[in-house]
Motif scaffolding. Sequence first.
Motif, PDB file in Angstrom:
ATOM      1  N   THR A 233      82.337 -77.883 109.652  1.00  0.00           N
ATOM      2  CA  THR A 233      82.454 -78.056 111.102  1.00  0.00           C
ATOM      3  C   THR A 233      83.625 -78.970 111.448  1.00  0.00           C
ATOM      4  OG1 THR A 233      80.082 -77.714 111.425  1.00  0.00           O
ATOM      5  CG2 THR A 233      81.267 -78.864 113.172  1.00  0.00           C
ATOM      6  N   ALA A 234      83.804 -80.028 110.656  1.00  0.00           N
ATOM      7  CA  ALA A 234      84.904 -80.961 110.908  1.00  0.00           C
ATOM      8  C   ALA A 234      86.252 -80.268 110.738  1.00  0.00           C
ATOM      9  CB  ALA A 234      84.783 -82.161 109.975  1.00  0.00           C
ATOM     10  N   TYR A 240      90.520 -75.787 115.599  1.00  0.00           N
ATOM     11  CA  TYR A 240      90.309 -75.028 116.831  1.00  0.00           C
ATOM     12  C   TYR A 240      89.614 -75.813 117.940  1.00  0.00           C
ATOM     13  CZ  TYR A 240      91.139 -71.210 113.549  1.00  0.00           C
ATOM     14  OH  TYR A 240      91.680 -70.381 112.601  1.00  0.00           O
ATOM     15  N   GLY A 241      89.161 -77.043 117.665  1.00  0.00           N
ATOM     16  CA  GLY A 241      88.423 -77.806 118.668  1.00  0.00           C
ATOM     17  C   GLY A 241      89.286 -78.277 119.814  1.00  0.00           C
ATOM     18  N   ALA A 242      88.626 -78.804 120.832  1.00  0.00           N
ATOM     19  CA  ALA A 242      89.334 -79.249 122.042  1.00  0.00           C
ATOM     20  C   ALA A 242      90.320 -80.365 121.741  1.00  0.00           C
ATOM     21  CB  ALA A 242      88.315 -79.712 123.080  1.00  0.00           C
ATOM     22  N   ASP A 243      90.055 -81.173 120.730  1.00  0.00           N
ATOM     23  CA  ASP A 243      90.920 -82.310 120.411  1.00  0.00           C
ATOM     24  C   ASP A 243      91.809 -82.032 119.192  1.00  0.00           C
ATOM     25  OD1 ASP A 243      89.766 -83.808 122.480  1.00  0.00           O
ATOM     26  OD2 ASP A 243      88.119 -84.456 121.175  1.00  0.00           O
ATOM     27  N   THR A 245      94.935 -81.103 116.798  1.00  0.00           N
ATOM     28  CA  THR A 245      96.363 -81.369 116.854  1.00  0.00           C
ATOM     29  C   THR A 245      97.053 -80.497 115.806  1.00  0.00           C
ATOM     30  OG1 THR A 245      96.209 -83.168 115.246  1.00  0.00           O
ATOM     31  CG2 THR A 245      95.949 -83.739 117.576  1.00  0.00           C
ATOM     32  N   THR A 246      98.385 -80.511 115.830  1.00  0.00           N
ATOM     33  CA  THR A 246      99.119 -79.612 114.933  1.00  0.00           C
ATOM     34  C   THR A 246      98.934 -79.982 113.466  1.00  0.00           C
ATOM     35  OG1 THR A 246     101.083 -80.970 115.238  1.00  0.00           O
ATOM     36  CG2 THR A 246     100.846 -79.020 116.640  1.00  0.00           C
ATOM     37  N   ASP A 247      98.596 -81.227 113.187  1.00  0.00           N
ATOM     38  CA  ASP A 247      98.421 -81.630 111.788  1.00  0.00           C
ATOM     39  C   ASP A 247      97.076 -82.307 111.514  1.00  0.00           C
ATOM     40  OD1 ASP A 247      98.799 -83.963 113.137  1.00  0.00           O
ATOM     41  OD2 ASP A 247     100.474 -84.704 111.918  1.00  0.00           O
ATOM     42  N   GLY A 248      96.145 -82.184 112.438  1.00  0.00           N
ATOM     43  CA  GLY A 248      94.850 -82.841 112.271  1.00  0.00           C
ATOM     44  C   GLY A 248      94.052 -82.332 111.082  1.00  0.00           C
ATOM     45  N   TYR A 249      94.265 -81.080 110.740  1.00  0.00           N
ATOM     46  CA  TYR A 249      93.529 -80.485 109.623  1.00  0.00           C
ATOM     47  C   TYR A 249      93.911 -81.089 108.274  1.00  0.00           C
ATOM     48  CZ  TYR A 249      97.758 -77.860 108.643  1.00  0.00           C
ATOM     49  OH  TYR A 249      99.042 -77.527 108.320  1.00  0.00           O
TER      50      TYR A 249
END
Length: 254
Positions: A233-234, A240-243, A245-249
């Motif tokens: 989920t994280a 794809y979540g609302a928050d 970012t381009t490199d959050g993954y």
Amino acid sequence: LAQQTEDMYIYFNNGGVDKIEVADIDSITFVAPAMETSEDTGLPRVYITTPGGVGITSKDVYVKEGNLRIFDENGELDLNILSDFKGRGNSTWMMPKKPYAIKLDSKEEVLGMPKDKRWVLLANYVDKTCLRNSIAFEISKRSSGLDWTPRGYHVDVVLNGVFLGNYYLCEQIKGDENRVNKPDDGYLIEIDKNFDEVSKFYSPIRNMPFMLKEPDEEEITPELFTYIQNQVTAVENALYGADSTTDGYLKYID
């Protein structure tokens, strides 16, 4: 198929009938030809023999204590071992040319590949070139950052004396130091629309079907299941979540 009458055995061979007179003998054995093709493709050859010549008709239940012989491209014996066999795949298992899973009696090298018990014969039925899987694996091997890609070889397969054609003999995906070298407390998850494992869940945003392949079912505690589900989920929220970012993954994915 051999059928005994009062004074002879009748051998039915691919639609033809050969009558063989016998006298004063208790039994007769017919040996199927080693390969029903005269063409030497130059590939390694895999010979599967099941007890009593029974078919491999299930992908859930192994045919036990058969024999596996593998000859390399030079015709030299590479492996001769007691083995179990079953079908594999989902949609591919429904095809006329069946894929198979192999479980050796002991961990062994196969055609120079590192020792293990578990191996796979991919039929490549829908791919008339028989090359797409091996090409994809080759691209993976040449890509940076990937620790492991299944090794394999194109082979000719003979099942109980019947030539089945070209297959791709390769390593089964599993946790092992020579395969997916995960920590002892690590796990393997799989995205599979068939959704046929016991421990499974759909992701909350993209509704992707995740299944737990390892560890074994009896080792998956409710706490571990929840932890894995939260990790997925994280990652999905980071993508794809609302928050997002381009490199959050990158916090979760190497």
